[in-house]
Motif scaffolding. Structure first.
Motif, PDB file in Angstrom:
ATOM      1  N   PHE A 189     -30.472 -33.566 -13.670  1.00 40.84           N
ATOM      2  CA  PHE A 189     -29.336 -32.951 -14.464  1.00 40.84           C
ATOM      3  C   PHE A 189     -29.820 -33.656 -15.426  1.00 40.84           C
ATOM      4  N   GLU A 190     -30.339 -34.721 -16.561  1.00 42.07           N
ATOM      5  CA  GLU A 190     -30.399 -35.630 -16.766  1.00 42.07           C
ATOM      6  C   GLU A 190     -32.219 -35.396 -17.814  1.00 42.07           C
TER       7      GLU A 190
ATOM      8  N   GLN B  77     -35.202 -29.210 -22.236  1.00 44.55           N
ATOM      9  CA  GLN B  77     -33.615 -28.761 -20.969  1.00 44.55           C
ATOM     10  C   GLN B  77     -32.563 -28.874 -21.229  1.00 44.55           C
ATOM     11  N   GLY B  78     -32.119 -28.060 -19.930  1.00 44.62           N
ATOM     12  CA  GLY B  78     -30.470 -28.029 -20.908  1.00 44.62           C
ATOM     13  C   GLY B  78     -29.918 -29.059 -20.708  1.00 44.62           C
TER      14      GLY B  78
ATOM     15  N   ASN C 149     -26.229 -30.009 -19.607  1.00 43.73           N
ATOM     16  CA  ASN C 149     -25.519 -30.337 -18.265  1.00 43.73           C
ATOM     17  C   ASN C 149     -24.707 -31.339 -18.620  1.00 43.73           C
ATOM     18  N   ARG C 150     -23.925 -31.370 -19.560  1.00 43.76           N
ATOM     19  CA  ARG C 150     -22.366 -31.592 -19.874  1.00 43.76           C
ATOM     20  C   ARG C 150     -23.142 -32.864 -20.196  1.00 43.76           C
ATOM     21  N   ARG C 151     -24.253 -33.673 -20.508  1.00 49.75           N
ATOM     22  CA  ARG C 151     -24.341 -34.800 -20.845  1.00 49.75           C
ATOM     23  C   ARG C 151     -23.570 -34.712 -22.229  1.00 49.75           C
TER      24      ARG C 151
END
Length: 264
Positions: free
Chosen positions: A69-70, A253-254, A256-258
């Motif tokens: 996710f990161e 890449q996404g 993801n709320r980072r």
């Protein structure tokens, strides 16, 4: 969230010491070399069979490439402007030790060059190149991107990214390009001295976020700093690298709320 609380959150995120434990495990492991695309484990590529959309399926050790996710790179946009204490590269002239590892051109760095990020010391290990740029800036790709890979004494990894755009010939690239191997080779000591500082922009505004290695095993917990200002390379210099590596950039890449932070 109040302004004060929001500011405290941003400050703590600027260089959170809680980088994932993977970073410590990277010390002395093949994963650190993988940040420059060195061979390890299953064969992977940038296009076609074994390409980025398949990396996570090539080996259990590569699973984070598809499940993380990161992940890095990202499209840099919508950053939160924050008061960050800055990034201070202190690069020294060093012998040009160069290799072609099958995925990029890499320069291994002698001890002595460091970068301080919010007061924490990171030692420069190596730098390498991508064509086109791996990061995008508001959807825009650049001709090249150089990544300066660092490690702290605690094992945290930090990477500085610099964009190249087409323009004047870059004297800092000239000795590296002159020694650039045309096929896969081990490290060669060229007997030439270079100055990595010549590959840094004059203006030091930057973006910061938590990300990953951009090649398998795509390990997370890497502190990324990408400078806003691109530097220049001549069309001939860009073409020279592109002939060897038509594409050696992982797709974005996404987020993801980072949190993506931008220096004021």
């Amino acid at each position: 969230m109040s302004g004060f609380s929001r500011r405290r959150v941003l400050q703590s995120l600027a260089i959170s010491g809680a980088l994932c434990p993977i970073c410590t495990a990277l010390i002395g492991s093949p994963a650190l070399a993988q940040s420059a695309g060195a061979h390890a484990g299953p064969h992977w590529t940038y296009e076609g069979e074994g390409g980025p959309d398949q990396w996570g399926e090539l080996s259990p050790e590569f699973k984070v490439c598809s499940l993380g996710f990161e992940q890095t790179p990202i499209d840099i946009q919508g950053a939160i402007r924050a008061q960050l204490s800055g990034v201070s590269p202190m690069f020294q002239p060093l012998p040009l030790k160069i290799l072609h590892n099958g995925h990029t051109i890499q320069v291994n760095c002698a001890p002595g060059s460091v970068t301080y990020i919010d007061g924490q010391r990171f030692d420069l290990l190596q730098f390498h190149f991508h064509h086109p740029s791996e990061h995008l800036l508001s959807g825009q790709s650049f001709d090249l991107e150089v990544h300066f890979v660092h490690k702290s004494s605690a094992g945290q990894l930090a990477v500085l990214g610099v964009f190249f755009k087409s323009g004047a010939e870059n004297p800092g690239l000239a000795p590296i390009w002159a020694a650039m191997p045309q096929e896969e080779t081990p490290e060669t000591d060229t007997g030439v001295t270079i100055s990595p500082a010549d590959l840094l922009p004059v203006e030091r505004g930057f973006f910061r976020y938590q990300g990953s290695l951009t090649t398998p095993p795509c390990s997370e917990g890497v502190l990324w700093t990408v400078f806003k200002q691109p530097i220049e390379a001549s069309p001939g210099q860009i073409e020279q690298f592109a002939k060897l590596f038509p594409t050696n950039a992982r797709p974005v890449q996404g987020m993801n709320r980072r949190f993506l932070l931008e220096s004021i």
